[in-house]
Design an enzyme around this catalytic site. Structure first.
Site, PDB file in Angstrom:
ATOM      1  N   GLU A  99      39.753  45.213  50.888  1.00 54.87           N
ATOM      2  CA  GLU A  99      40.199  43.912  51.384  1.00 54.87           C
ATOM      3  C   GLU A  99      41.097  43.245  50.347  1.00 54.87           C
ATOM      4  O   GLU A  99      40.868  43.366  49.142  1.00 54.87           O
ATOM      5  CB  GLU A  99      38.970  43.030  51.658  1.00 54.87           C
ATOM      6  CG  GLU A  99      39.261  41.751  52.407  1.00 54.87           C
ATOM      7  CD  GLU A  99      37.971  41.046  52.826  1.00 54.87           C
ATOM      8  OE1 GLU A  99      37.916  39.809  52.695  1.00 54.87           O
ATOM      9  OE2 GLU A  99      37.017  41.729  53.280  1.00 54.87           O
ATOM     10  N   ASP A 101      42.698  39.392  49.824  1.00 52.65           N
ATOM     11  CA  ASP A 101      42.454  38.062  50.384  1.00 52.65           C
ATOM     12  C   ASP A 101      43.352  36.965  49.855  1.00 52.65           C
ATOM     13  O   ASP A 101      43.517  36.816  48.634  1.00 52.65           O
ATOM     14  CB  ASP A 101      41.031  37.595  50.052  1.00 52.65           C
ATOM     15  CG  ASP A 101      39.956  38.370  50.754  1.00 52.65           C
ATOM     16  OD1 ASP A 101      40.267  39.058  51.723  1.00 52.65           O
ATOM     17  OD2 ASP A 101      38.800  38.277  50.319  1.00 52.65           O
ATOM     18  N   GLU A 103      42.677  32.921  50.611  1.00 51.20           N
ATOM     19  CA  GLU A 103      41.855  31.919  51.282  1.00 51.20           C
ATOM     20  C   GLU A 103      42.271  30.547  50.785  1.00 51.20           C
ATOM     21  O   GLU A 103      42.402  30.341  49.575  1.00 51.20           O
ATOM     22  CB  GLU A 103      40.360  32.144  51.038  1.00 51.20           C
ATOM     23  CG  GLU A 103      39.804  33.371  51.730  1.00 51.20           C
ATOM     24  CD  GLU A 103      38.294  33.475  51.605  1.00 51.20           C
ATOM     25  OE1 GLU A 103      37.627  33.701  52.615  1.00 51.20           O
ATOM     26  OE2 GLU A 103      37.779  33.318  50.479  1.00 51.20           O
ATOM     27  N   HIS A 116      42.527  30.623  46.901  1.00 48.41           N
ATOM     28  CA  HIS A 116      41.544  31.579  46.399  1.00 48.41           C
ATOM     29  C   HIS A 116      42.043  32.986  46.718  1.00 48.41           C
ATOM     30  O   HIS A 116      42.402  33.271  47.867  1.00 48.41           O
ATOM     31  CB  HIS A 116      40.206  31.299  47.097  1.00 48.41           C
ATOM     32  CG  HIS A 116      39.089  32.231  46.752  1.00 48.41           C
ATOM     33  ND1 HIS A 116      38.114  31.917  45.830  1.00 48.41           N
ATOM     34  CD2 HIS A 116      38.779  33.469  47.217  1.00 48.41           C
ATOM     35  CE1 HIS A 116      37.244  32.910  45.747  1.00 48.41           C
ATOM     36  NE2 HIS A 116      37.634  33.865  46.573  1.00 48.41           N
ATOM     37  N   TRP A 193      30.121  25.390  50.886  1.00 51.20           N
ATOM     38  CA  TRP A 193      30.614  25.856  49.576  1.00 51.20           C
ATOM     39  C   TRP A 193      32.090  25.580  49.315  1.00 51.20           C
ATOM     40  O   TRP A 193      32.544  25.544  48.164  1.00 51.20           O
ATOM     41  CB  TRP A 193      30.391  27.367  49.419  1.00 51.20           C
ATOM     42  CG  TRP A 193      31.172  28.211  50.380  1.00 51.20           C
ATOM     43  CD1 TRP A 193      30.784  28.610  51.605  1.00 51.20           C
ATOM     44  CD2 TRP A 193      32.498  28.758  50.196  1.00 51.20           C
ATOM     45  NE1 TRP A 193      31.768  29.365  52.209  1.00 51.20           N
ATOM     46  CE2 TRP A 193      32.820  29.476  51.371  1.00 51.20           C
ATOM     47  CE3 TRP A 193      33.434  28.703  49.156  1.00 51.20           C
ATOM     48  CZ2 TRP A 193      34.046  30.139  51.525  1.00 51.20           C
ATOM     49  CZ3 TRP A 193      34.651  29.364  49.316  1.00 51.20           C
ATOM     50  CH2 TRP A 193      34.940  30.069  50.486  1.00 51.20           C
TER      51      TRP A 193
END
Length: 279
Positions: A99, A101, A103, A116, A193
């Site tokens: 993966e 990412d 974010e 992120h 979170w």
């Protein structure tokens, strides 16, 4: 003339195989969840994801890719986006998935988003780097790019590299290179979170929250029926950062990086991961 036509036909087939998608969401993506909250508009030129208290939404690419350069223009949720996450990533499937990412972690009005990034290899992630952006990503579209080839992964924003993850298999560091990945994106609630460690919750009176997408381009190797369209001659297969790119990446990391797992000695008291020891 016949020879020229043949050359043109071969070139056209090559371009179709390696540059699989330019811009049309109807042709290249499926909306996968959200019960009508995701919409493809403007004859396939625009896609929007929405989040309300009932659900978020998401989409995925019809094709799987193994290496390439993926560009997507995104305009993020404006205003008070605290608690929301807009995820844009490449991923394979299964417990040992790979993966790559992006974010985007929302925040209260007037506060910057947190960008992120993470890389998973053979099911293992934990390679987070986080950044503040040097512009407001909610007022206009900006281009978020992933370059992925057998030697490296480069994350870029508006053409500026922000992070490089190199293939260090020679040191025993797994690198994503064998599993084809689809492109995914989703907008969802993560107020346990996402914003200030979960201290700031989603304000549902501001819903629906909406992110917009356009100008998707995949100069990438399509995998179909177990076979890849990859050729070693593709320009991005051996692409690396030149001196200017390295300099720009260092500028971003010096001024806008807010977390780097490679400097988190508290998290790794027994020693940093192997890839962190390489400059």
């Amino acid at each position: 003339m016949a020879s020229s036509s043949l050359i043109f036909s071969v070139l056209l087939v090559f371009l179709i195989a390696t540059a699989s998608a330019v811009g049309n969401f109807n042709q290249n993506f499926d909306i996968t969840w959200g019960d009508g909250r995701a919409k493809i508009l403007n004859n396939g030129q625009l896609l929007t994801l929405s989040l309300d208290k009932g659900s978020g939404s998401g989409f995925q690419s019809k094709s799987e890719y193994l290496f390439g350069k993926i560009d997507m223009q995104i305009k993020l949720v404006p205003g008070n986006s605290a608690g929301t996450v807009t995820a844009y990533y490449l991923s394979s499937q299964g417990p040992t998935h790979d993966e790559i990412d992006f974010e985007f972690l929302g925040n209260v009005s007037g506060q910057p988003y947190t960008l992120h990034t993470n890389v998973f290899s053979q099911g293992k992630g934990g390679r987070e780097q986080q950044f503040r952006l040097w512009f407001d990503p909610t007022t206009d579209f900006h281009t978020y790019s992933i370059l992925w080839n057998p030697q490296r992964i480069v994350f870029s924003v508006d053409g500026t590299p922000i992070r490089e993850f190199k293939n260090l298999e020679s040191m025993g560091v797994p690198f994503p290179k064998n599993q084809a990945m689809r492109i995914y994106s989703s907008l969802w609630n993560a107020d346990d979170w996402a914003t200030q460690g979960g201290r700031v919750k989603t304000d549902w009176s501001k819903a629906p929250f909406t992110a917009s997408y356009r100008n998707f381009i995949a100069n990438a190797c399509v995998v179909a029926n177990g076979k890849s369209s990859c050729t070693s001659g593709s320009s991005w297969m051996n692409q690396q950062l030149d001196t200017t790119g390295q300099s720009r990446m260092q500028w971003v990391q010096k001024n806008y990086m807010i977390y780097n797992y490679c400097t988190d000695f508290q998290r790794f008291p027994q020693g940093l991961p192997k890839e962190c020891t390489v400059a």
